[in-house]
Design an enzyme around this catalytic site. Structure first.
Site, mmCIF file in Angstrom:
data_model
loop_
_atom_site.group_PDB
_atom_site.id
_atom_site.type_symbol
_atom_site.label_atom_id
_atom_site.label_comp_id
_atom_site.label_asym_id
_atom_site.label_seq_id
_atom_site.Cartn_x
_atom_site.Cartn_y
_atom_site.Cartn_z
ATOM 1 N N HIS A 233 47.835 -12.983 -1.809
ATOM 2 C CA HIS A 233 47.931 -13.703 -1.641
ATOM 3 C C HIS A 233 46.390 -14.678 -0.585
ATOM 4 O O HIS A 233 45.633 -15.168 -0.893
ATOM 5 C CB HIS A 233 48.870 -14.894 -1.811
ATOM 6 C CG HIS A 233 50.238 -14.819 -2.290
ATOM 7 N ND1 HIS A 233 50.151 -15.115 -3.631
ATOM 8 C CD2 HIS A 233 51.376 -14.264 -2.321
ATOM 9 C CE1 HIS A 233 51.156 -14.593 -4.454
ATOM 10 N NE2 HIS A 233 51.649 -14.980 -4.124
HETATM 11 O O1 RIB Z 1 53.251 -18.044 -2.154
HETATM 12 C C1 RIB Z 1 51.585 -18.335 -1.505
HETATM 13 C C2 RIB Z 1 51.671 -18.583 -0.234
HETATM 14 O O2 RIB Z 1 53.340 -18.684 0.173
HETATM 15 C C3 RIB Z 1 51.393 -17.621 0.927
HETATM 16 O O3 RIB Z 1 50.620 -18.054 2.058
HETATM 17 C C4 RIB Z 1 52.224 -16.547 1.531
HETATM 18 O O4 RIB Z 1 51.881 -16.423 2.835
HETATM 19 C C5 RIB Z 1 53.122 -18.451 1.661
HETATM 20 O O5 RIB Z 1 52.979 -18.787 2.823
#
Ligand code: RIB
Ligand code: CA
Length: 296
Positions: A233
């Site tokens: 992500h």
């Molecule tokens: O949904 C993914 C996000 O949420 C990423 O930034 C992960 O680190 C969590 O913070």
């Protein structure tokens, strides 16, 4: 020409990989890490940020702690993914330099002292710090050269609620505040980040350099629970900043749901919504290759 960036973050294993990439790829001058509660509480996200900089030998980069709570609602967390220490038990060195306090004041001072538009913010967690900057220091917020945010989901199912992503569900009011501000913003939603995935072969191939080995350790921790692969992500934010040509960017007008239920943080396309650029497509192999090259 390296680009000056501030990373706002809730490390968190994918945050940690993203930060390590930004430090090692050579394209960014990281001015500081501002921390926020998100995956786990602020004390842990701040300690993890410091530990990561220590592991990278970067005592020259400050960690500045920010919001311990969302603007108007109770915190949620992602301990189920990142563990209660935020790193699934991975041990990082003790921070070389104690963290400073008050990320919003530091952001305002740093932006005010720099040429307008010269600093970009890469946001990897809930947007509480950025929202508070917009509210309390609007003239400083207007000096942000660009804001790239990991958050939200458009067509992909959510990972916090049925149609809401964790960062945006954590503080929907902050998202609404930031999207309404006149800041050049691009969001990188689950529609893209779930497609850029690390599997065990990819992870082991990183172990060619000391930095790559740290990244591989972080990703191995992220792969626990017999997962065959994990979504990268937050690294997608750095990859878009570095190589936007790898992404398909669409323009949308979006609202964010401020409900007090599982729909909190849900994005909806509405004519009256805030204008924002949204990454909706990605060259997956190109993104993975670029990430790996940053640890070389
Ligand atoms: O949904 C993914 C996000 O949420 C990423 O930034 C992960 O680190 C969590 O913070
Ligand atoms: Ca994060």
């Amino acid at each position: 020409m390296t680009r000056q960036v501030i990373i706002d973050t809730d490390p968190g294993l994918d945050d940690a990989v993203a930060i390590l990439f930004a430090l090692s790829c050579g394209a960014f001058e990281v001015l500081g890490l501002t921390t926020v509660a998100g995956n786990i509480g602020l004390e842990r996200t701040t300690a993890n940020a410091g530990g990561l900089l220590a592991a990278a030998g970067r005592s020259d980069i400050p960690v500045i702690s920010g919001a311990a709570t969302a603007m108007l609602r109770d915190n949620i967390d992602a301990i189920v993914v990142h563990g209660d220490d935020g790193l699934r038990g991975l041990k990082l060195p003790t921070p070389l330099v104690p963290a400073k306090a008050d990320a919003v004041e530091w952001l305002a001072e740093t932006l005010a002292a720099a040429p307008i538009g010269s600093i970009e913010i890469l946001a990897l967690g809930p947007l509480t710090n950025i929202a508070r900057l917009v509210i309390h220091h609007p003239s400083a917020a207007a000096r942000i050269g660009g804001l790239i945010v990991m958050g939200g989901t458009i067509d992909e199912p959510g990972n916090a609620g049925p149609a809401s992503e964790f960062n945006f569900a954590s503080d929907p009011e902050a998202v609404a505040t930031v999207l309404r501000a006149d800041i050049k913003t691009t969001i990188v939603p689950l529609d893209v980040t779930r497609r850029v995935r690390a599997d065990r072969d990819y992870v082991e191939a990183l172990r060619k350099t000391p930095t790559g080995s740290i990244a591989a350790d972080l990703l191995t921790a992220y792969l626990q629970d017999d997962k065959q692969s994990r979504p990268l992500h937050d690294p997608c934010v750095m990859l878009l900043a570095l190589a936007p040509e790898l992404f398909n960017i669409e323009f949308h007008r979006l609202t964010v749901d401020l409900a007090q239920d599982a729909d909190a943080g849900t994005l909806r396309k509405r004519a009256a919504g805030s204008p924002v650029s949204v990454a909706m497509g990605v060259d997956v192999q190109g993104a993975l290759a670029l990430l790996a090259s940053g640890f070389a």
